[in-house]
Design an enzyme around this catalytic site. Structure first.
Site, PDB file in Angstrom:
ATOM      1  N   CYS A 135       0.838  -1.204   0.000  1.00 44.52           N
ATOM      2  CA  CYS A 135       0.000   0.000   0.000  1.00 44.52           C
ATOM      3  C   CYS A 135       0.872   1.254   0.000  1.00 44.52           C
ATOM      4  O   CYS A 135       1.288   1.724   1.059  1.00 44.52           O
ATOM      5  CB  CYS A 135      -0.922  -0.019   1.225  1.00 44.52           C
ATOM      6  N   CYS A 138      -0.334   4.230   1.995  1.00 47.87           N
ATOM      7  CA  CYS A 138      -0.110   4.074   3.445  1.00 47.87           C
ATOM      8  C   CYS A 138       1.363   4.269   3.799  1.00 47.87           C
ATOM      9  O   CYS A 138       1.691   4.916   4.786  1.00 47.87           O
ATOM     10  CB  CYS A 138      -0.531   2.677   3.918  1.00 47.87           C
ATOM     11  N   ASP A 139       2.253   3.674   3.021  1.00 52.12           N
ATOM     12  CA  ASP A 139       3.644   3.530   3.454  1.00 52.12           C
ATOM     13  C   ASP A 139       4.678   4.361   2.694  1.00 52.12           C
ATOM     14  O   ASP A 139       5.846   4.395   3.100  1.00 52.12           O
ATOM     15  CB  ASP A 139       4.055   2.042   3.362  1.00 52.12           C
TER      16      ASP A 139
END
Ligand code: NAP
Length: 301
Positions: A135, A138-139
Site C-alpha cells: 500500500c 499508506c507507506d
C-alpha cells in the site's frame, strides 16, 4: 426468537464494523460474524497514518479495537467465529457459522474484505512492514529519499509507483511480461515520470536483508539469468483476492469480486455488500468504512 436479527453483518474490518455502528444506532438488532481472525487487514498493520482523525497516526490493531468497541457500545452483538453457509431462499435468511450455530437475518451485509496477493517468494513474508508493503498511499512516506521497487503491470502498480515518486529517490517497476496491462493513461504517466525506471520480463525471486529489505534477486524470464539489485522497499501490486468464495449464489466477477447492481445491493434481495470484497479500485480503510455506512443507509430504505 433470540437468534433472529434485523441485520447480520459478515466481516469485521472497517466496512463491517462501520456498518454495525450504523445499524445499531438505527435501532436494528445486529449480529456481526467477525471471523476467527477478526479486524480485517488493519489488524495486521502497524502505523496507519491515513485514517482521518489521528494527527499522529494510530496503530492498526488499536484502530480496529476502537471500531469494535464503538459498535459494541451501541449494542452490536459480535461472535468471533467463521461464516459457513447461508440459505438465501428462506425468509429470513438462515446463516450457519463454523461452530454449528444457526442465525436468522432479515437482511445481510457481506463485508469480508480481500487479502493482498503476495509474491510468495523467500524473504517476503517476514519483511512485510520492514520494507515490503502492498500500500503506497499508506507507506510511501517511510521511503523518503530511498529506492523502491513496485511489482506488477496493472493500474495498481502504476498508481503505487506514481505515489512513491513523491517521496522516493527512484522507483523501479518490475513486471513479469514485456508489456503492462494497465490503462494507457496510467502507462503514459509512468513513462513520463523521470523518477520511474522499468524492468520488463522479470520477476523477483527472493528478498534479502538483515531484518529489513536490503536487496532482491531478480530473474530475467527471457534468459533465466538471476541478478541482484540493492533496494530498500518492495511494493507488491499484483492484485487482491476477495474473500467471496463462500457466498455461493451471489454474483461475482471473473476475479471473485462481488457484483454490485444498485448502490450496495447484490443480485439477491436483502443481501448487501460493503468494502474490499466488492471494491477492486480504492481498497482503503476509509473507503471501506464509507461503503459500510452506505450499505446501512440502503438497508434502512
Ligand atoms: P490487475 O489488473 O489484475 O493486475 C495485476 C498485475 O500483476 C498484472 O500485470 C499481472 O501480470 C501481475 N501479476 C499477477 N500475479 C503475479 C505474480 N504472481 N507475479 C508477478 N506479477 C503478477 O490488478 P490491479 O492492478 O490491482 O487492478 C485491479 C483492478 O482495479 C483493475 O480493473 C484496475 O483497472 C483497477 N484499478 C484502477 C486504478 C485507476 O484507474 N486509477 C487504480 C488501481 C486499480 P500479467 O499482466 O502478466 O497478468
Amino acid at each position: 426468537m433470540e437468534n433472529v436479527f434485523d441485520v447480520i453483518i459478515i466481516g469485521s474490518g472497517p466496512a463491517g464494523l462501520t456498518a454495525a455502528l450504523y445499524t445499531t444506532r438505527a435501532n436494528l438488532k445486529t449480529l456481526v460474524i467477525a471471523g476467527r481472525a477478526w479486524g480485517g487487514q488493519l489488524i495486521l498493520t502497524t502505523l496507519v497514518e491515513n485514517y482521518p482523525g489521528f494527527p499522529e497516526g494510530i496503530q492498526g490493531p488499536d484502530l480496529m479495537t476502537a471500531f469494535r468497541k464503538q459498535a459494541e457500545h451501541h449494542g452490536a452483538e459480535i461472535v468471533d467465529v467463521d461464516f459457513k453457509t447461508a440459505d438465501y431462499g428462506s425468509t429470513p435468511v438462515k446463516i450457519r457459522t463454523d461452530d454449528d450455530k444457526e442465525y436468522s437475518a432479515r437482511t445481510v451485509i457481506i463485508a469480508t474484505g480481500a487479502d493482498t496477493k503476495w509474491l510468495g517468494v523467500p524473504g517476503e513474508k517476514e519483511r512485510i512492514g520492514r520494507g515490503v508493503s502492498s500500500c503506497a498511499p499508506c507507506d510511501a512516506p517511510f521511503f523518503r529519499n530511498k529506492n523502491a521497487i513496485v511489482v506488477g503491470g496493472g493500474d495498481s502498480a502504476m498508481e503505487e509507483a506514481l505515489v512513491l515518486t513523491k517521496f522516493a529517490s527512484s522507483v523501479t517497476i518490475v513486471h513479469r511480461r514485456g508489456e503492462f496491462r494497465a490503462s494507457q493513461i496510467m502507462q503514459k504517466r509512468v513513462k513520463e515520470n523521470p523518477k520511474i525506471k522499468l524492468i520488463f520480463n522479470s520477476e523477483i525471486v527472493e528478498i534479502l536483508g538483515e531484518n529489513k529489505v536490503e536487496k532482491v534477486k531478480i530473474k530475467n524470464n527471457l534468459t533465466n539469468e538471476i541478478s541482484e539489485m540493492p533496494i530498500e522497499g518492495v511494493f507488491v501490486a499484483i492484485g487482491h483476492i476477495p474473500n467471496s468464495a463462500l457466498f455461493q449464489g451471489i454474483d461475482r466477477d471473473e476475479k471473485g469480486f462481488i457484483k454490485v447492481y444498485n448502490h450496495t445491493k447484490t443480485n439477491i434481495d436483502g443481501v448487501y455488500v460493503a468494502g474490499d470484497v466488492h471494491d477492486a479500485e480504492y481498497k482503503q480503510a476509509v473507503t471501506a468504512a464509507g461503503f459500510g455506512c452506505m450499505a446501512v443507509l440502503e438497508v434502512e430504505k
